[in-house]
Motif scaffolding. Structure first.
Motif, PDB file in Angstrom:
ATOM      1  N   VAL B  63       0.864  -1.134   0.074  1.00 15.35           N
ATOM      2  CA  VAL B  63      -0.059   0.161   0.004  1.00 15.35           C
ATOM      3  C   VAL B  63       0.765   1.217  -0.047  1.00 15.35           C
ATOM      4  O   VAL B  63       0.841   2.270  -0.894  1.00 15.35           O
ATOM      5  N   GLN B  74      -5.351   1.808  -8.107  1.00 18.16           N
ATOM      6  CA  GLN B  74      -5.432   0.156  -7.674  1.00 18.16           C
ATOM      7  C   GLN B  74      -5.495  -0.191  -6.334  1.00 18.16           C
ATOM      8  O   GLN B  74      -6.467  -1.038  -5.934  1.00 18.16           O
ATOM      9  N   ILE B  75      -4.598   0.487  -5.478  1.00 18.62           N
ATOM     10  CA  ILE B  75      -4.295   0.443  -4.332  1.00 18.62           C
ATOM     11  C   ILE B  75      -5.552   0.357  -3.431  1.00 18.62           C
ATOM     12  O   ILE B  75      -6.070  -0.159  -2.941  1.00 18.62           O
ATOM     13  N   VAL B  76      -6.281   1.570  -3.584  1.00 18.15           N
ATOM     14  CA  VAL B  76      -7.368   2.045  -3.187  1.00 18.15           C
ATOM     15  C   VAL B  76      -8.579   1.152  -3.093  1.00 18.15           C
ATOM     16  O   VAL B  76      -9.495   0.704  -2.216  1.00 18.15           O
ATOM     17  N   GLU B  78      -8.480  -1.935  -4.169  1.00 16.94           N
ATOM     18  CA  GLU B  78      -8.190  -3.123  -3.520  1.00 16.94           C
ATOM     19  C   GLU B  78      -8.799  -3.292  -1.907  1.00 16.94           C
ATOM     20  O   GLU B  78      -9.435  -3.892  -1.389  1.00 16.94           O
ATOM     21  N   LEU B  79      -8.162  -1.977  -1.273  1.00 15.32           N
ATOM     22  CA  LEU B  79      -8.462  -1.831   0.084  1.00 15.32           C
ATOM     23  C   LEU B  79      -9.972  -1.865   0.160  1.00 15.32           C
ATOM     24  O   LEU B  79     -10.455  -2.396   1.344  1.00 15.32           O
ATOM     25  N   MET B  80     -10.799  -1.178  -0.436  1.00 12.52           N
ATOM     26  CA  MET B  80     -12.073  -1.012  -0.229  1.00 12.52           C
ATOM     27  C   MET B  80     -12.943  -2.383  -0.485  1.00 12.52           C
ATOM     28  O   MET B  80     -13.847  -2.774   0.116  1.00 12.52           O
ATOM     29  N   GLU B  81     -12.146  -3.111  -1.454  1.00 13.37           N
ATOM     30  CA  GLU B  81     -12.858  -4.509  -1.565  1.00 13.37           C
ATOM     31  C   GLU B  81     -12.696  -5.288  -0.698  1.00 13.37           C
ATOM     32  O   GLU B  81     -13.536  -6.167  -0.269  1.00 13.37           O
ATOM     33  N   LEU B  82     -11.363  -5.385   0.103  1.00 14.21           N
ATOM     34  CA  LEU B  82     -11.282  -6.105   1.204  1.00 14.21           C
ATOM     35  C   LEU B  82     -11.958  -5.600   2.564  1.00 14.21           C
ATOM     36  O   LEU B  82     -12.648  -6.399   3.301  1.00 14.21           O
ATOM     37  N   TYR B  83     -12.401  -4.379   2.677  1.00 12.61           N
ATOM     38  CA  TYR B  83     -13.227  -3.760   3.834  1.00 12.61           C
ATOM     39  C   TYR B  83     -14.803  -4.448   3.669  1.00 12.61           C
ATOM     40  O   TYR B  83     -15.257  -4.834   4.422  1.00 12.61           O
ATOM     41  N   LYS B  84     -15.176  -4.371   2.082  1.00 15.86           N
ATOM     42  CA  LYS B  84     -16.468  -4.860   2.007  1.00 15.86           C
ATOM     43  C   LYS B  84     -16.612  -6.349   2.317  1.00 15.86           C
ATOM     44  O   LYS B  84     -17.448  -6.796   2.967  1.00 15.86           O
TER      45      LYS B  84
END
Lengths: 88, 88, 88, 88
Positions: B63, B74-76, B78-84
């Motif tokens: 990150v 891309q990085i943000v 992916e982070l949002m996807e993991l939070y969801k």
């Protein structure tokens, strides 16, 4: 547990074991963290589905007869404990 | 992943594999559903802890450098996807 | 927070406040517990969606600039704390 | 719902309403996103505790008598639905 539920649980547990093994190989092969994390979430979802199967079976084989037999204090206490665990 | 994080992840995955194997034996031996469910919840909690370890490592190794290199979209994403995923 | 995100957050908070008020009326009118519980779950889901909106905004306005400014220790620490909270 | 549970539920709902109102003021005053998110998580936790209170009451006033009256299909179906919602 009814025999058909037991068989289904064992089948799902084999699948979960294979999935965890796949995660281990991803870690060993230095795969991208985000891809590994998506797989560990999928393992947790598969375990949640297994839990619903076992819980549904528990309702029929233990909760309903237990409450009819006057053991509602134990039965309700266990159900509340499982809800608290599921929520966390 | 840093080598020490990788080792720690593999150690935890071995523990999780042993735990899932223990759940399978409980099902085979017809143990009480409530006791089995408590173990499957414990497996899920162990996976969540493993995820936090991997995520912390991901922050440092991907990150931070990724955002500095201009790959924030891309990085943000992916982070949002993991939070969801974590939230569900 | 960007002005359009702030507006959207306030709109959703009004909706959530109305929803909680609806739950209170259901309790006052002795509605069936199961129906009330379905509404409280819906409120929690609405809050989770609001959180994702705020988190996405936080990524753009604080995480990316903060990491570029060399404050990655604080930024990553906060993100990890939010993940832990979301997971529980 | 027993009168004392109803009173306790209404008290907690007032607290939750005040908490959501506090979140709205934080958004209006442009407080730091991370601080707002910690408050929305706290609201969700307060709702979860309210749910456990209502569910415990539901067990005593509806589940146990319903199963004794032969309505186990409906009662168990509702409990399973609530578990699925809590898990997601």
């Amino acid at each position: 547990m009814k025999p058909e539920t037991k068989d289904e649980c064992l089948k799902r547990l084999s699948y979960i074991e294979g999935h965890v093994d796949g995660v281990r190989r991803m870690v060993q092969q230095d795969k991208y963290c985000v891809d590994i994390l998506k797989q560990t979430y999928a393992v947790r979802k598969a375990i949640e589905k297994l839990e619903l199967l076992m819980l549904g079976s528990h309702m029929d084989t233990c909760v309903v007869p237990g409450i009819r037999d006057g053991r509602e204090e134990q039965i309700v206490g266990e159900l509340m404990e499982l809800y608290k665990l599921a929520d966390n």
